[in-house]
Write a protein that holds these residues in place. Structure first.
Motif, PDB file in Angstrom:
ATOM      1  N   GLY A 184      14.220  46.783   2.651  1.00  0.00           N
ATOM      2  CA  GLY A 184      14.661  47.408   3.893  1.00  0.00           C
ATOM      3  C   GLY A 184      13.598  47.375   4.970  1.00  0.00           C
ATOM      4  N   LEU A 185      14.001  47.699   6.174  1.00  0.00           N
ATOM      5  CA  LEU A 185      13.097  47.752   7.313  1.00  0.00           C
ATOM      6  C   LEU A 185      11.974  48.746   7.054  1.00  0.00           C
ATOM      7  CD1 LEU A 185      12.488  46.920  10.230  1.00  0.00           C
ATOM      8  CD2 LEU A 185      14.013  48.727  10.979  1.00  0.00           C
ATOM      9  N   ALA A 186      12.297  49.836   6.402  1.00  0.00           N
ATOM     10  CA  ALA A 186      11.293  50.874   6.160  1.00  0.00           C
ATOM     11  C   ALA A 186      10.183  50.410   5.235  1.00  0.00           C
ATOM     12  CB  ALA A 186      11.951  52.123   5.577  1.00  0.00           C
ATOM     13  N   SER A 187      10.396  49.350   4.494  1.00  0.00           N
ATOM     14  CA  SER A 187       9.371  48.904   3.554  1.00  0.00           C
ATOM     15  C   SER A 187       8.083  48.510   4.267  1.00  0.00           C
ATOM     16  CB  SER A 187       9.874  47.739   2.704  1.00  0.00           C
ATOM     17  OG  SER A 187      10.063  46.597   3.508  1.00  0.00           O
ATOM     18  N   ARG A 188       8.164  48.199   5.560  1.00  0.00           N
ATOM     19  CA  ARG A 188       6.963  47.857   6.297  1.00  0.00           C
ATOM     20  C   ARG A 188       6.046  49.059   6.466  1.00  0.00           C
ATOM     21  NH1 ARG A 188       9.121  44.917  11.420  1.00  0.00           N
ATOM     22  NH2 ARG A 188      11.090  45.797  10.809  1.00  0.00           N
ATOM     23  N   ASN A 189       6.565  50.265   6.269  1.00  0.00           N
ATOM     24  CA  ASN A 189       5.742  51.459   6.446  1.00  0.00           C
ATOM     25  C   ASN A 189       4.663  51.579   5.384  1.00  0.00           C
ATOM     26  OD1 ASN A 189       6.970  52.434   8.742  1.00  0.00           O
ATOM     27  ND2 ASN A 189       8.613  53.347   7.578  1.00  0.00           N
ATOM     28  N   ASN A 190       4.968  51.240   4.137  1.00  0.00           N
ATOM     29  CA  ASN A 190       3.961  51.342   3.085  1.00  0.00           C
ATOM     30  C   ASN A 190       4.388  50.519   1.886  1.00  0.00           C
ATOM     31  OD1 ASN A 190       1.815  51.977   1.533  1.00  0.00           O
ATOM     32  ND2 ASN A 190       2.064  54.178   1.656  1.00  0.00           N
ATOM     33  N   ARG A 191       4.200  49.247   1.933  1.00  0.00           N
ATOM     34  CA  ARG A 191       4.592  48.351   0.849  1.00  0.00           C
ATOM     35  C   ARG A 191       3.883  48.677  -0.459  1.00  0.00           C
ATOM     36  NH1 ARG A 191       7.399  43.944   2.976  1.00  0.00           N
ATOM     37  NH2 ARG A 191       7.035  43.636   5.179  1.00  0.00           N
ATOM     38  N   ALA A 192       2.637  49.093  -0.385  1.00  0.00           N
ATOM     39  CA  ALA A 192       1.855  49.305  -1.596  1.00  0.00           C
ATOM     40  C   ALA A 192       2.428  50.411  -2.477  1.00  0.00           C
ATOM     41  CB  ALA A 192       0.409  49.625  -1.234  1.00  0.00           C
ATOM     42  N   SER A 193       2.876  51.492  -1.894  1.00  0.00           N
ATOM     43  CA  SER A 193       3.342  52.620  -2.696  1.00  0.00           C
ATOM     44  C   SER A 193       4.857  52.720  -2.765  1.00  0.00           C
ATOM     45  CB  SER A 193       2.802  53.927  -2.114  1.00  0.00           C
ATOM     46  OG  SER A 193       3.418  54.177  -0.866  1.00  0.00           O
ATOM     47  N   GLY A 194       5.552  52.074  -1.864  1.00  0.00           N
ATOM     48  CA  GLY A 194       6.994  52.245  -1.796  1.00  0.00           C
ATOM     49  C   GLY A 194       7.381  53.582  -1.204  1.00  0.00           C
ATOM     50  N   CYS A 195       6.478  54.214  -0.461  1.00  0.00           N
ATOM     51  CA  CYS A 195       6.716  55.533   0.127  1.00  0.00           C
ATOM     52  C   CYS A 195       6.276  55.534   1.580  1.00  0.00           C
ATOM     53  CB  CYS A 195       5.894  56.608  -0.589  1.00  0.00           C
ATOM     54  SG  CYS A 195       6.233  56.781  -2.324  1.00  0.00           S
ATOM     55  N   ALA A 196       6.872  56.419   2.368  1.00  0.00           N
ATOM     56  CA  ALA A 196       6.445  56.631   3.750  1.00  0.00           C
ATOM     57  C   ALA A 196       6.491  58.120   4.038  1.00  0.00           C
ATOM     58  CB  ALA A 196       7.362  55.886   4.718  1.00  0.00           C
ATOM     59  N   ALA A 197       5.464  58.630   4.706  1.00  0.00           N
ATOM     60  CA  ALA A 197       5.432  60.039   5.091  1.00  0.00           C
ATOM     61  C   ALA A 197       6.369  60.244   6.268  1.00  0.00           C
ATOM     62  CB  ALA A 197       4.023  60.466   5.468  1.00  0.00           C
ATOM     63  N   LEU A 198       7.242  61.240   6.164  1.00  0.00           N
ATOM     64  CA  LEU A 198       8.175  61.567   7.242  1.00  0.00           C
ATOM     65  C   LEU A 198       7.648  62.692   8.113  1.00  0.00           C
ATOM     66  CD1 LEU A 198      11.519  61.556   5.243  1.00  0.00           C
ATOM     67  CD2 LEU A 198      10.621  59.752   6.709  1.00  0.00           C
TER      68      LEU A 198
END
Length: 147
Positions: free
Chosen positions: A116-130
């Motif tokens: 998904g588009l959101a994967s660019r936020n943090n590929r290494a962990s699979g997580c993004a801080a909201l």
């Protein structure tokens, strides 16, 4: 993700990375850990979006980030199918004339899809801080009376 599947160590690592000077000073590293619609609420009540957070951290003076805070009472709670709430105390030890300071912190992290588009936020962990919130700074009792 099920409650039993929560990787507490992963979220502790993500939070602690955001305290490290090498991460904080890197616009790319911080950007990669925050969702595009990220919001942070400072202990002063000021609201920071992703852009302002990245700029503020990049402008910190090296003397502002000499010692890393200790993380205490770290908990992770599942609040949605792919979303967790992280809660902990961040403790900066007394240093010279500066008293010990404890800050209550909370963050919301979302698991992201690799495709998904959101994967660019943090590929290494699979997580993004909201979102992140820093509330109530407490000083150690020995210094509190000296105010």
């Amino acid at each position: 993700m099920m409650p039993d599947d929560i990787d507490i160590d992963l979220f502790r690592q993500l939070e602690q990375e955001l305290h490290r000077p090498d991460i904080r000073s890197s616009r790319e590293a911080v950007s990669g850990r925050l969702a595009d619609d990220f919001l942070a609420f400072g202990s002063s009540g000021r609201v920071y979006d992703k852009h302002l957070t990245i700029n503020s951290l990049a402008q910190e003076e090296p003397s502002d980030r000499v010692t890393l805070p200790e993380v205490r009472d770290f908990t992770v709670r599942m609040i949605g199918i792919d979303t967790v709430l992280v809660l902990y105390h961040s403790v900066r030890q007394a240093d010279g004339d500066l008293p010990e300071r404890t800050t209550l912190r909370s963050s919301i992290w979302k698991m992201i899809e690799e495709n998904g588009l959101a994967s660019r936020n943090n590929r290494a962990s699979g997580c993004a801080a909201l979102s992140s919130c820093y509330s109530g700074t407490q000083r150690s009792s020995s210094n509190r009376d000296a105010r």
